[in-house]
Motif scaffolding. Structure first.
Motif, mmCIF file in Angstrom:
data_model
loop_
_atom_site.group_PDB
_atom_site.id
_atom_site.type_symbol
_atom_site.label_atom_id
_atom_site.label_comp_id
_atom_site.label_asym_id
_atom_site.label_seq_id
_atom_site.Cartn_x
_atom_site.Cartn_y
_atom_site.Cartn_z
ATOM 1 N N GLY A 164 0.785 -1.228 0.000
ATOM 2 C CA GLY A 164 0.000 0.000 0.000
ATOM 3 C C GLY A 164 0.814 1.274 0.000
ATOM 4 N N ARG A 165 2.153 1.153 -0.166
ATOM 5 C CA ARG A 165 3.024 2.335 -0.070
ATOM 6 C C ARG A 165 3.854 2.588 -1.331
ATOM 7 N N ILE A 166 3.747 1.736 -2.339
ATOM 8 C CA ILE A 166 4.597 1.886 -3.532
ATOM 9 C C ILE A 166 4.018 2.970 -4.439
ATOM 10 N N ASP A 167 4.799 4.014 -4.652
ATOM 11 C CA ASP A 167 4.353 5.122 -5.505
ATOM 12 C C ASP A 167 4.617 4.854 -6.980
ATOM 13 N N VAL A 168 5.770 4.257 -7.278
ATOM 14 C CA VAL A 168 6.146 3.945 -8.664
ATOM 15 C C VAL A 168 6.610 2.495 -8.716
ATOM 16 N N LEU A 169 5.905 1.686 -9.484
ATOM 17 C CA LEU A 169 6.203 0.261 -9.586
ATOM 18 C C LEU A 169 6.662 -0.055 -10.996
ATOM 19 N N LEU A 170 7.975 -0.193 -11.170
ATOM 20 C CA LEU A 170 8.545 -0.601 -12.455
ATOM 21 C C LEU A 170 8.438 -2.115 -12.552
ATOM 22 N N ALA A 171 7.538 -2.590 -13.380
ATOM 23 C CA ALA A 171 7.332 -4.033 -13.517
ATOM 24 C C ALA A 171 7.693 -4.446 -14.934
ATOM 25 N N ASN A 172 8.984 -4.506 -15.218
ATOM 26 C CA ASN A 172 9.436 -4.889 -16.555
ATOM 27 C C ASN A 172 9.466 -6.418 -16.647
ATOM 28 N N VAL A 173 8.272 -6.986 -16.615
ATOM 29 C CA VAL A 173 8.117 -8.445 -16.565
ATOM 30 C C VAL A 173 8.411 -9.059 -17.930
ATOM 31 N N PRO A 174 8.711 -10.362 -17.987
ATOM 32 C CA PRO A 174 8.897 -11.016 -19.296
ATOM 33 C C PRO A 174 7.621 -10.929 -20.111
ATOM 34 N N TYR A 175 7.753 -10.573 -21.410
ATOM 35 C CA TYR A 175 6.542 -10.413 -22.215
ATOM 36 C C TYR A 175 6.672 -11.010 -23.621
ATOM 37 N N VAL A 176 7.649 -11.881 -23.827
ATOM 38 C CA VAL A 176 7.767 -12.565 -25.114
ATOM 39 C C VAL A 176 6.854 -13.801 -25.094
ATOM 40 N N ALA A 177 6.022 -13.958 -26.104
ATOM 41 C CA ALA A 177 5.180 -15.148 -26.201
ATOM 42 C C ALA A 177 6.056 -16.388 -26.351
ATOM 43 N N THR A 178 5.670 -17.472 -25.704
ATOM 44 C CA THR A 178 6.483 -18.689 -25.701
ATOM 45 C C THR A 178 6.851 -19.135 -27.111
ATOM 46 N N ARG A 179 5.914 -19.057 -28.021
ATOM 47 C CA ARG A 179 6.173 -19.528 -29.390
ATOM 48 C C ARG A 179 7.176 -18.655 -30.128
ATOM 49 N N HIS A 180 7.436 -17.452 -29.608
ATOM 50 C CA HIS A 180 8.388 -16.547 -30.252
ATOM 51 C C HIS A 180 9.805 -16.668 -29.709
ATOM 52 N N ILE A 181 9.972 -17.385 -28.605
ATOM 53 C CA ILE A 181 11.299 -17.520 -27.992
ATOM 54 C C ILE A 181 12.338 -18.067 -28.988
ATOM 55 N N PRO A 182 12.010 -19.107 -29.785
ATOM 56 C CA PRO A 182 13.026 -19.636 -30.715
ATOM 57 C C PRO A 182 13.515 -18.634 -31.753
ATOM 58 N N THR A 195 13.424 -17.383 -17.779
ATOM 59 C CA THR A 195 12.362 -16.774 -16.976
ATOM 60 C C THR A 195 12.285 -15.266 -17.155
ATOM 61 N N ALA A 196 13.347 -14.654 -17.654
ATOM 62 C CA ALA A 196 13.334 -13.210 -17.892
ATOM 63 C C ALA A 196 12.757 -12.859 -19.260
ATOM 64 N N LEU A 197 12.467 -13.858 -20.067
ATOM 65 C CA LEU A 197 12.001 -13.629 -21.433
ATOM 66 C C LEU A 197 10.582 -14.141 -21.677
ATOM 67 N N ASP A 198 10.274 -15.336 -21.181
ATOM 68 C CA ASP A 198 9.054 -16.061 -21.542
ATOM 69 C C ASP A 198 7.851 -15.562 -20.745
ATOM 70 N N GLY A 199 6.891 -14.962 -21.462
ATOM 71 C CA GLY A 199 5.684 -14.456 -20.825
ATOM 72 C C GLY A 199 4.469 -15.332 -21.027
ATOM 73 N N GLY A 200 4.667 -16.566 -21.487
ATOM 74 C CA GLY A 200 3.526 -17.463 -21.655
ATOM 75 C C GLY A 200 2.925 -17.398 -23.042
ATOM 76 N N GLU A 201 1.741 -17.949 -23.185
ATOM 77 C CA GLU A 201 1.130 -18.149 -24.499
ATOM 78 C C GLU A 201 1.030 -16.871 -25.316
ATOM 79 N N ASP A 202 0.548 -15.786 -24.695
ATOM 80 C CA ASP A 202 0.453 -14.521 -25.440
ATOM 81 C C ASP A 202 1.447 -13.482 -24.922
ATOM 82 N N GLY A 203 2.341 -13.913 -24.055
ATOM 83 C CA GLY A 203 3.362 -13.017 -23.513
ATOM 84 C C GLY A 203 2.931 -12.212 -22.308
ATOM 85 N N LEU A 204 1.682 -12.378 -21.871
ATOM 86 C CA LEU A 204 1.165 -11.517 -20.806
ATOM 87 C C LEU A 204 0.829 -12.266 -19.514
ATOM 88 N N ASP A 205 1.250 -13.510 -19.387
ATOM 89 C CA ASP A 205 0.918 -14.272 -18.179
ATOM 90 C C ASP A 205 1.466 -13.595 -16.921
#
Length: 269
Positions: A164-182, A195-205
């Motif tokens: 409840g105290r975070i003013d700015v949350l930088l969430a540079n989460v992995p967002y590459v779709a699994t099928r695009h990793i190769p 784990t720093a790259l793969d964001g799941g099926e559509d990259g947004l998991d």
């Protein structure tokens, strides 16, 4: 610089060029500056010729005005992430209330801690924290930030007193779709944590998981920022709204970057 050194660098350029390094001259100069002796130089050239990212080879990356220490296997900060830093800096500067009420900034999925480090460089008064699930990344973030770097899965890593105290949350989460990793460059596929790259099926998991919990951790009016692709704008903003936050989208054509933000309301409805 001695003639021997010049000869070594000339040979380094030849080897790097033969390995397919497009900017062999520039890279040889960087390696030459970082190497303490000829033996180290040739080991660095070998690693780079084998495809390891230059930043991991020399142990640092210059990013947004700061020199970020890097360890082997840790995610290399991207130029396009300058947009995240610019937006976060503007928000942090506007919310800093001096030493008594510092702006609380969290670098989630921090990797080396480069984003938080760059924001703190521009807004020195912030109260900065970082977290990552990868122990190598956390160790690297501690190298750069000097502390307040925690290991764990998303918000589970953070101290409870930040809720409840975070003013700015930088969430540079992995967002590459699994099928695009190769199809990613080999430097990323082979030398950065999956784990720093793969964001799941559509990259947004991971993004959805972070946004779903963010409201409980953000301060009133607090802002989450995350990098996405243009194809992810619609589902990303939908996820933000579903979490009860207000979405906005920012882009920079020169950086080829897109950022979605999520703002917590100042008052609960």
């Amino acid at each position: 610089m001695t003639s021997v050194r010049e000869t070594d660098l000339a040979e380094a350029i030849v080897r790097l060029r033969a390995a397919g390094c497009v900017f062999a001259e520039d890279e040889a100069a960087v390696i030459g500056e970082a190497a303490a002796d000829a033996e180290t130089l040739w080991e660095m050239v070998r690693r780079r010729a084998d495809g390891e990212p230059l930043e991991q080879v020399v142990g640092y990356a210059d990013f947004c005005g700061v020199r970020v220490r890097l360890r082997p296997g840790v995610f290399v900060p991207r130029v396009r992430s300058e947009l995240l830093v610019t937006l976060a800096t503007a928000e942090a500067a506007g919310r800093t209330g001096g030493e008594e009420v510092p702006c609380v900034v969290v670098d989630l999925c921090c990797g080396s801690g480069a984003l938080g480090m760059a924001v703190r460089h521009r807004v020195p008064g912030i109260d900065l924290h970082a977290a990552d699930s990868d122990p190598a990344a956390v160790a690297c973030a501690r190298d750069n930030l000097g502390g307040n770097a925690y290991q764990g899965d998303l918000f589970e890593a953070l101290p409870e007193q930040l809720r409840g105290r975070i003013d700015v949350l930088l969430a540079n989460v992995p967002y590459v779709a699994t099928r695009h990793i190769p199809f990613l460059p080999a430097e990323a596929r082979l030398h950065e944590p999956h784990t720093a790259l793969d964001g799941g099926e559509d990259g947004l998991d991971v993004f959805r998981a972070a946004v779903a919990e963010a409201g409980a951790w953000l301060s009133p009016g607090g802002l989450l920022l995350s990098e996405i692709t243009t194809d992810q704008i619609a589902p990303a903003t939908e996820a933000v709204r579903a979490a009860g936050l207000r979405p906005a989208v920012h882009s920079d054509d020169d950086l080829e970057a897109t950022v979605v933000t999520a703002t917590r309301a100042h008052r609960e409805p």
